[in-house]
Design a protein around this motif. Structure first.
Motif, mmCIF file in Angstrom:
data_model
loop_
_atom_site.group_PDB
_atom_site.id
_atom_site.type_symbol
_atom_site.label_atom_id
_atom_site.label_comp_id
_atom_site.label_asym_id
_atom_site.label_seq_id
_atom_site.Cartn_x
_atom_site.Cartn_y
_atom_site.Cartn_z
ATOM 1 N N GLY A 1 45.081 48.875 49.039
ATOM 2 C CA GLY A 1 45.965 49.889 48.719
ATOM 3 C C GLY A 1 45.139 50.473 47.530
ATOM 4 O O GLY A 1 44.445 49.805 46.800
ATOM 5 N N PRO A 2 45.762 51.617 46.961
ATOM 6 C CA PRO A 2 45.089 52.244 45.959
ATOM 7 C C PRO A 2 45.061 51.218 44.572
ATOM 8 O O PRO A 2 46.408 50.482 44.251
ATOM 9 C CB PRO A 2 46.007 53.536 45.711
ATOM 10 N N GLY A 3 44.134 51.004 43.883
ATOM 11 C CA GLY A 3 44.121 50.257 42.901
ATOM 12 C C GLY A 3 44.301 48.800 42.981
ATOM 13 O O GLY A 3 44.484 47.948 41.987
ATOM 14 N N GLY A 4 44.106 48.546 44.274
ATOM 15 C CA GLY A 4 44.313 46.951 44.514
ATOM 16 C C GLY A 4 45.916 46.389 44.306
ATOM 17 O O GLY A 4 46.323 45.092 44.262
ATOM 18 N N GLY B 1 44.229 32.321 51.963
ATOM 19 C CA GLY B 1 44.844 32.716 50.909
ATOM 20 C C GLY B 1 43.793 33.117 49.741
ATOM 21 O O GLY B 1 43.925 33.879 49.201
ATOM 22 N N ALA B 2 42.912 32.248 49.685
ATOM 23 C CA ALA B 2 41.883 32.229 48.675
ATOM 24 C C ALA B 2 40.855 33.488 48.924
ATOM 25 O O ALA B 2 40.432 34.036 48.147
ATOM 26 C CB ALA B 2 41.026 31.217 48.342
ATOM 27 N N GLU B 3 40.604 33.593 50.229
ATOM 28 C CA GLU B 3 39.977 34.765 50.983
ATOM 29 C C GLU B 3 40.697 36.207 50.229
ATOM 30 O O GLU B 3 39.877 37.125 49.724
ATOM 31 C CB GLU B 3 39.607 34.843 52.229
ATOM 32 N N ALA B 4 41.931 36.098 50.320
ATOM 33 C CA ALA B 4 42.495 37.513 50.047
ATOM 34 C C ALA B 4 42.501 37.574 48.576
ATOM 35 O O ALA B 4 42.258 38.941 48.054
ATOM 36 C CB ALA B 4 44.247 37.373 50.466
ATOM 37 N N ASN B 5 42.604 36.593 47.779
ATOM 38 C CA ASN B 5 42.398 36.845 46.278
ATOM 39 C C ASN B 5 40.760 37.098 45.997
ATOM 40 O O ASN B 5 40.553 37.879 45.067
ATOM 41 C CB ASN B 5 42.512 35.366 45.592
ATOM 42 N N ALA B 6 39.982 36.710 46.737
ATOM 43 C CA ALA B 6 38.456 37.223 46.498
ATOM 44 C C ALA B 6 38.404 38.828 46.815
ATOM 45 O O ALA B 6 37.484 39.290 46.101
ATOM 46 C CB ALA B 6 37.688 36.468 47.703
ATOM 47 N N LYS C 1 39.585 40.535 43.854
ATOM 48 C CA LYS C 1 38.871 40.129 42.461
ATOM 49 C C LYS C 1 38.444 41.259 41.771
ATOM 50 O O LYS C 1 38.616 41.306 40.617
ATOM 51 C CB LYS C 1 37.731 39.091 42.655
ATOM 52 N N SER C 2 37.900 42.290 42.236
ATOM 53 C CA SER C 2 37.428 43.364 41.626
ATOM 54 C C SER C 2 38.326 44.197 40.835
ATOM 55 O O SER C 2 38.042 44.943 39.971
ATOM 56 C CB SER C 2 36.395 44.204 42.268
ATOM 57 N N TYR C 3 39.614 44.063 41.387
ATOM 58 C CA TYR C 3 40.722 44.659 40.900
ATOM 59 C C TYR C 3 41.285 44.023 39.812
ATOM 60 O O TYR C 3 42.264 44.484 39.254
ATOM 61 C CB TYR C 3 41.789 45.125 42.009
ATOM 62 N N SER C 4 40.784 42.744 39.308
ATOM 63 C CA SER C 4 41.701 41.901 38.621
ATOM 64 C C SER C 4 43.235 41.637 38.935
ATOM 65 O O SER C 4 44.072 41.675 38.124
ATOM 66 C CB SER C 4 41.834 42.496 37.068
ATOM 67 N N ARG C 5 43.485 41.363 40.429
ATOM 68 C CA ARG C 5 44.703 41.445 40.711
ATOM 69 C C ARG C 5 44.561 40.169 42.017
ATOM 70 O O ARG C 5 43.337 39.663 42.340
ATOM 71 C CB ARG C 5 45.308 42.710 41.603
ATOM 72 N N VAL D 1 49.751 41.000 42.143
ATOM 73 C CA VAL D 1 50.258 40.817 40.811
ATOM 74 C C VAL D 1 49.123 40.805 39.999
ATOM 75 O O VAL D 1 47.738 40.296 40.379
ATOM 76 C CB VAL D 1 51.058 39.312 40.692
ATOM 77 N N VAL D 2 49.120 40.793 38.680
ATOM 78 C CA VAL D 2 47.907 40.675 37.974
ATOM 79 C C VAL D 2 47.122 39.334 37.643
ATOM 80 O O VAL D 2 48.148 38.477 37.607
ATOM 81 C CB VAL D 2 48.329 41.328 36.355
#
Length: 954
Positions: free
Chosen positions: A112-115, A126-131, A134-138, A276-277
């Protein structure tokens, strides 16, 4: 080649399942419907200490397929169980009916917008989702310890949490919407108004029942108070009744009810999380206290407004890891009663981080510590501290006696009662002779894990465990008002105790809920709701000893992410499960027919399609290399005949490689005459007719290689010498293929690059007779492998002046074996590492404006060279793509010729991972490059070609 289809496997099914099979293969390819003994066994085991044998296993790849299967199962009242990664610990993903596997094909996502949100299908790790975020710092809120292995489907369905998310950022608190499929095959998108309205029309009774339950619960003040109280700490026991207290709209209630429902109410085809941040600044401290009571008092002083995580570890936990490399020396000096708290703080700025650190110290100022509290914000340092915590469970698994199971229980206490509860938990463990058990947990949430090991071979042992659980349940519920399952889900493990924890009134509503969504009890029956009070001590997993290499396996499934055959045949865990059953049947002699079938099918399922790449060991908690077991399996199969063949080849190695060169030259000539299409068809026919004994040709097959001429070596800069050993692979097939962009011999480019950097290149004598032994080892010919390795070692010691000069071999798997087997005085490098460590400062790099792909081979991954690969590639090209989903290429030496489907399956996602403007690919193993070229349509060559093209001498 594949596992043979046996009609009797279907004929032996009960009639209702037989009919069901014939119905579903009208819309699911029969290649994805398993009824044979080996695959139903392999998929019947998860990370828990239970096992069941499914009658059918179906790989489902789309929502439409899932809806149709559920519709048909519902018609004939056949139970089904959903499964993703199978890392669950409480027996949620096993069944003796139909197992529906949702891994392949379930990888779509959208941000979504802004991650600030992300929609994920259940097969995404789960780690793929965080990858992706990553560029959104979320990041996503849930952070289970299994996040690198567990898939979103299981994370949501079990409401898995973890060290940092607590109860504030778990799936329940961060879910925005879901796409669901119900027992009758109907679908609902809770985030779409039109879908909600349609569901309200087609399923009015479900909406009415949800509203009725909501109203009854909220009208009961005592029950509402109980629900609010129980969710102040972590709780995944039973259904999420807090949904009725926290939300009013029936679709909001449904949305949250599905979290933690463990596949018993519906199948989640997609979940949208509010993210989340992901804080940039972090610091950690390992605090040592004199005893567990003091540690718990310290926990009571902390909260999530101040710290992100506080991990409690008892002395037994610390003792389990204190001998590992890199552990702080003071761990061995601690008293028998000492305990610890690993605390992490996170912030968006350095100033804010420092403020939090001082805040923690102030809060704990009146709590005595064994050592002063010292925080570190140095990543390498705090990663060592967290390695202590993450290494506890694996350490216990690795140290246990062969044949025993590892059992990890998961309770939670109100934080203010931990100082009393945790010591009492230890007393109960000691009472039933689990003195070696350990206690640790997420202390901020009152979440305590205790780990014990035991066998279930005798009734006495089963009763010992039964008594332990009964006493623990009584203590947790009746003395401290805690949760029997904090984050691992109810499962078969605690289903008999749900009513004990929640009481009759709440449990009656849970039964109603199950009936609302699944009145025929076909969705994962006995999980969460059961009438079987002995369920938790039934279907206990046998752990027969099979081989010393694999006996340590705890069947967690962490290995599976790396395995190139995971979507074709077996994963490392599944190979071990089958080998254990074969060993058990041999030991008991109870079913020789089944034993023979498993042994026969294992040839392809477990052996022929194993790449033996060893990547499984890199994510295995106890470091098991299942590929090593496969090599021993092959050695036993070949016996003395194989050893004789190995001896003959080693004695005539130069002649064998000469014949191989002639074969490649002949193949190239035939290709030029016949053309690609005819050549491919002809060799495919020969490959099939020969029972896959004739290697399968492909258009990326290289030309014959050459052995360098040592007499052509040039003098270098004074004192700059390097030994170059061209591997037998590059000497045999180092020539160009039809698709290679650069037509030079690999050895020619290697020499040119090193001479450009001012090196005098030295060669071993009689190179054509030398080999590291790797091809022999992969076949299980250990004697021949070691002989070749020993001869090469002697020669390298001579030509390197006893290790004075660095040694470069142009093939990464060879260097991996050489480092493992040879004298440590030898400084040995594969080409990329040598370039990084020696040539970056000696050459001018001219970055080219292009997009390139880089494949880090298994050997280079195990050698820890990924970041060096990236640095060298980025010195040569503006854009470097390193596809995260592409791990082992599955070519595995000659497997790409003998079992090409392994390479095809392993690289199935490669093309989709490469951008349209990608011009070429680079790696550091000739055989891997063949497979990569063939499956991607790009030219993949050694990274040496790229560096040579992009550099000039200084």
């Amino acid at each position: 080649m594949s596992l043979k289809f046996v009609e009797s496997d279907i004929a032996n099914l009960p009639e209702v399942y037989r009919n069901f099979y014939h119905v579903i293969i009208t819309f699911i390819p029969k290649e994805r419907v398993f009824v044979d003994p080996i695959r139903t066994l392999a998929y019947g085991a998860d990370a828990s200490f239970y096992s069941m044998l499914p009658k059918l296993v179906v790989k489902v790849k789309s929502p439409e397929e899932m809806a149709n299967i559920l519709k048909e199962a519902n018609k004939v009242n056949i139970p089904v169980t959903f499964r993703a990664a199978g890392t669950s610990l409480s027996g949620q993903s096993i069944t003796d009916s139909v197992l529906l596997v949702a891994t392949e094909g379930w990888h779509k996502y959208s941000i979504g917008p802004g991650g600030e949100s992300i929609a994920l299908e259940p097969g995404i790790i789960g780690a793929e989702a965080n990858a992706y975020l990553k560029s959104y710092s979320r990041k996503i809120g849930p952070d289970p310890a299994t996040i690198n292995n567990a898939m979103i489907g299981g994370i949501a369905a079990n409401n898995a949490s973890g060290m940092c998310c607590g109860t504030a950022d778990n799936s329940y608190k961060t879910v925005a919407s879901m796409k669901l499929i119900f027992a009758d095959g109907s679908m609902l998108d809770t985030g779409d108004a039109a879908s909600r309205e349609e569901f309200r029309k087609t399923h009015p009774s479900i909406i009415q029942d949800i509203e009725k339950i909501r109203d009854e619960i909220t009208a009961d003040e005592e029950l509402t108070k109980l629900i609010k109280h129980k969710y102040k700490i972590k709780n995944t026991t039973g259904y999420g009744l807090n949904s009725f207290v926290d939300y009013f709209d029936p679709f909001d209630i449904m949305n949250h009810l599905m979290i933690g429902s463990e596949g018993t109410l519906a199948f989640i085809t997609e979940i949208t999380y509010k993210t989340v941040v992901d804080h940039e600044y972090k610091a950690s401290a390992l605090m040592i206290f004199k005893d567990m009571n003091t540690t718990c008092l310290a926990v009571m002083k902390l909260d999530r407004d101040l710290v992100a995580a506080a991990e409690m570890m008892d002395r037994a936990s610390l003792r389990s890891v204190e001998d590992e490399a890199g552990m702080p020396a003071y761990l061995k000096t601690l008293s028998p009663d000492a305990a610890s708290l690993l605390v992490e703080v996170r912030a968006e700025s350095k100033a804010a981080l420092d403020e939090l650190i001082e805040g923690v110290k102030a809060r704990l100022a009146d709590i005595p510590t064994v050592l002063p509290i010292e925080f570190t914000d140095v990543k390498a340092e705090y990663e060592v501290l967290w390695h202590i915590r993450k290494g506890i469970f694996p350490a216990v698994g690795g140290m246990r006696k062969p044949g025993t199971s590892v059992i990890i229980e998961d309770v939670a206490f109100p934080k203010e009662k931990m100082a009393e509860a945790v010591p009492e938990l230890r007393n109960i463990m000691d009472k039933y002779h689990y003195e070696d058990g350990i206690i640790y947990g997420h202390a901020l949430d009152g979440n305590v894990h205790f780990v014990v090991t035991q066998t279930f071979k005798t009734q006495e042992e089963i009763e010992r465990y039964q008594s332990l659980i009964q006493d623990v349940c009584n203590m947790v519920v009746n003395e401290y008002g805690g949760s029997l399952k904090a984050e691992h889900g109810t499962g078969r493990n605690m289903a008999p105790f749900v009513e004990m924890e929640w009481g009759q009134t709440a449990y009656r509503f849970m039964r109603k809920l199950k009936n609302v969504f699944d009145k025929d009890n076909t969705l994962n029956p006995d999980v969460i709701i059961t009438d079987n009070q002995l369920l938790y001590i039934q279907n206990l997993k046998p752990m027969a000893q099979a081989h010393e290499i694999i006996d340590k396996c705890i069947e967690c499934g962490f290995c599976e992410i790396n395995c190139p055959s995971k979507n074709l045949t077996a994963t490392p865990r599944q190979r071990i499960v089958v080998q254990r059953e074969i060993a058990r049947l041999r030991q008991t002699g109870e079913d020789n027919t089944r034993l023979r079938r498993l042994e026969e099918d294992y040839a392809y399922f477990g052996d022929e399609t194993c790449a033996t790449d060893g990547l499984c060991s890199t994510t295995c908690p106890v470091g098991i290399n299942t590929g090593e077991h496969t090599k021993h399996y092959r050695a036993n199969l070949m016996g003395d005949r194989g050893k004789s063949i190995g001896r003959f080849i080693t004695q005539n190695f130069a002649g064998v490689t000469t014949m191989a060169r002639l074969g490649l030259t002949s193949a190239g000539l035939a290709h030029s005459i016949l053309g690609t299409s005819l050549m491919g068809g002809l060799t495919q026919g020969l490959h099939s007719l020969s029972g896959h004994k004739v290697p399968l040709w492909n258009p990326c097959m290289p030309g014959a290689g050459k052995t360098p001429d040592p007499s052509q070596s040039k003098k270098g800069v004074a004192g700059r010498k390097v030994v170059y050993f061209p591997s037998c692979v590059s000497r045999t097939m180092g020539g160009a293929s039809a698709v290679d962009k650069d037509k030079r011999q690999l050895s020619q480019v290697m020499i040119q690059l090193m001479e450009k950097a001012g090196y005098e290149v030295i060669f071993p004598r009689e190179m054509d007779k030398l080999c590291c032994g790797m091809p022999f080892e992969s076949k299980g010919l250990f004697e021949s492998a070691d002989k070749m390795s020993s001869e090469l070692e002697k020669e390298l010691l001579v030509v390197s002046n006893n290790g004075e000069y660095p040694i470069v071999c142009d093939t990464s798997p060879c260097i991996y074996r050489m480092r493992k087997m040879m004298d440590k005085k030898l400084k040995m490098f594969e080409p990329l590492e040598f370039i990084h460590d020696y040539l970056l400062e000696l050459l001018n790099f001219n970055k080219e404006q292009e997009t390139i792909a880089v494949h880090v081979t298994c050997s280079s991954t195990k050698l820890g060279l990924k970041e060096k690969f990236k640095k060298v590639a980025e010195a040569c090209a503006t854009t470097v793509v390193m596809p995260e989903k592409v791990r082992c290429c599955g070519f595995a030496g000659d497997k790409g010729f003998e079992v090409p489907e392994l390479n095809e399956s392993a690289l199935a996602e490669l093309k989709d991972c490469l951008p349209a403007d990608c011009s070429a690919g680079y790696s550091n193993s000739r055989t891997c490059e063949m497979g990569l070229s063939h499956r991607s349509g790009l030219s993949y060559q050694s990274i040496v070609y790229l560096v040579d093209r992009c550099t000039t001498a200084k």
